[in-house]
Design a protein around this motif. Structure first.
Motif, PDB file in Angstrom:
ATOM      1  N   GLN A 133       0.858  -1.186   0.000  1.00  0.00           N
ATOM      2  CA  GLN A 133       0.000   0.000   0.000  1.00  0.00           C
ATOM      3  C   GLN A 133       0.896   1.239   0.000  1.00  0.00           C
ATOM      4  O   GLN A 133       1.761   1.367   0.875  1.00  0.00           O
ATOM      5  CB  GLN A 133      -0.922   0.032   1.228  1.00  0.00           C
TER       6      GLN A 133
ATOM      7  N   ASP B 269       0.514   4.186   0.965  1.00  0.00           N
ATOM      8  CA  ASP B 269       0.448   5.055   2.146  1.00  0.00           C
ATOM      9  C   ASP B 269       0.762   4.303   3.438  1.00  0.00           C
ATOM     10  O   ASP B 269       0.468   4.789   4.535  1.00  0.00           O
ATOM     11  CB  ASP B 269      -0.935   5.701   2.251  1.00  0.00           C
ATOM     12  N   ALA B 270       1.376   3.125   3.326  1.00  0.00           N
ATOM     13  CA  ALA B 270       1.686   2.322   4.528  1.00  0.00           C
ATOM     14  C   ALA B 270       2.662   3.065   5.436  1.00  0.00           C
ATOM     15  O   ALA B 270       3.641   3.653   4.981  1.00  0.00           O
ATOM     16  CB  ALA B 270       2.277   0.980   4.110  1.00  0.00           C
ATOM     17  N   ARG B 271       2.339   3.051   6.720  1.00  0.00           N
ATOM     18  CA  ARG B 271       3.186   3.701   7.718  1.00  0.00           C
ATOM     19  C   ARG B 271       3.517   2.701   8.827  1.00  0.00           C
ATOM     20  O   ARG B 271       2.689   1.850   9.167  1.00  0.00           O
ATOM     21  CB  ARG B 271       2.486   4.929   8.320  1.00  0.00           C
TER      22      ARG B 271
ATOM     23  N   TYR C 138       0.575   0.043   8.798  1.00  0.00           N
ATOM     24  CA  TYR C 138      -0.852   0.354   8.745  1.00  0.00           C
ATOM     25  C   TYR C 138      -1.122   1.288   7.566  1.00  0.00           C
ATOM     26  O   TYR C 138      -0.375   2.249   7.337  1.00  0.00           O
ATOM     27  CB  TYR C 138      -1.300   1.015  10.046  1.00  0.00           C
ATOM     28  N   SER C 139      -2.187   0.989   6.829  1.00  0.00           N
ATOM     29  CA  SER C 139      -2.606   1.822   5.709  1.00  0.00           C
ATOM     30  C   SER C 139      -3.854   2.603   6.106  1.00  0.00           C
ATOM     31  O   SER C 139      -4.931   2.014   6.256  1.00  0.00           O
ATOM     32  CB  SER C 139      -2.903   0.954   4.480  1.00  0.00           C
TER      33      SER C 139
ATOM     34  N   SER D  48      -5.661   4.634   4.387  1.00  0.00           N
ATOM     35  CA  SER D  48      -6.666   4.763   3.325  1.00  0.00           C
ATOM     36  C   SER D  48      -7.673   3.620   3.325  1.00  0.00           C
ATOM     37  O   SER D  48      -8.867   3.826   3.062  1.00  0.00           O
ATOM     38  CB  SER D  48      -5.981   4.852   1.959  1.00  0.00           C
TER      39      SER D  48
END
Length: 227
Positions: A84, A86-88, A114-115, A117
């Motif tokens: 993903q 936007d994974a953080r 964790y994504s 979106s």
């Protein structure tokens, strides 16, 4: 004139002398072997820091060496962003299991990303050169993530802080210590990374929190040992 009994005693001494000598040599060799086999896996030594004047323990090679969290993170992040965009990072963790009174330098790092979106969580494992996406699931709530740009303190430094602030002494009285290092966002919710290093042995716990930005030991300490 020597009696027959004296002759017999002399013969017995000649006969048993070599046997007793060999028995003694074998017993001595066995004692040395036992001492060698049951010696501490890696004895540690105290050293005094001349400037600060504080006593710290040398970190065993099993904890000082091996793959660090920052070294493993690069490949884990690449896999997470492919999953993903936007994974953080939510958590970074490793577990050192006790081994003959010490620890092995072979360590497996587990990362949770964790994504926001799609509110999904992925677990990625890094074992040396192998990176594997282990599990993906829907998170029932938004997970706190930390700012990777502010993450300055690597795992070895965090473990060294734990070792210097009671962990080394804890190991002197608990030979087999399960050690876990976990990095996650601070409870303040400001995205600041915090290490929590926890040693568990014999029903006792030695826990130290370390600021992931500055490397300073935080005040939270959930130890229940006798220190």
């Amino acid at each position: 004139m020597r009696s027959q009994r004296d002759d017999k005693d002399g013969q017995d001494q000649k006969r048993w002398g070599p046997v007793l000598g060999l028995t003694f040599a074998l017993a001595l060799a066995l004692a040395i072997l036992i001492v060698w086999l049951y010696r501490p896996a890696e004895p540690f030594a105290l050293r005094r820091e001349s400037e600060a004047g504080e006593i710290v323990f040398e970190l065993p090679s099993g904890l000082a060496e091996g793959l660090s969290a920052r070294q493993a993170y690069e490949s884990a992040e690449a896999a997470a962003l492919a999953w993903q965009p936007d994974a953080r990072p939510a958590t970074v963790s490793a577990h050192w299991r006790p081994r003959q009174g010490g620890w092995s330098s072979k360590v497996i790092w587990t990362f949770q990303f964790y994504s926001p979106s799609n509110r999904r969580l992925v677990v990625i494992v890094v074992d040396k050169g192998l990176t594997q996406l282990l599990q993906e699931s829907l998170s029932p709530y938004a997970l706190p993530t930390f700012d990777v740009e502010s993450w300055r303190v690597d795992s070895q430094e965090a473990v060294q802080t734990w070792w210097n602030h009671g962990g080394g002494a804890f190991h002197t009285t608990h030979s087999d210590v399960d050690l876990v290092a976990r990095l996650q966002a601070a409870e303040a919710g400001d995205g600041r990374p915090v290490w929590r290093v926890t040693g568990v042995a014999g029903g006792q716990v030695k826990q130290v929190d370390v600021d992931g930005v500055t490397g300073e030991r935080l005040d939270v300490d959930a130890s229940n040992d006798d220190e």
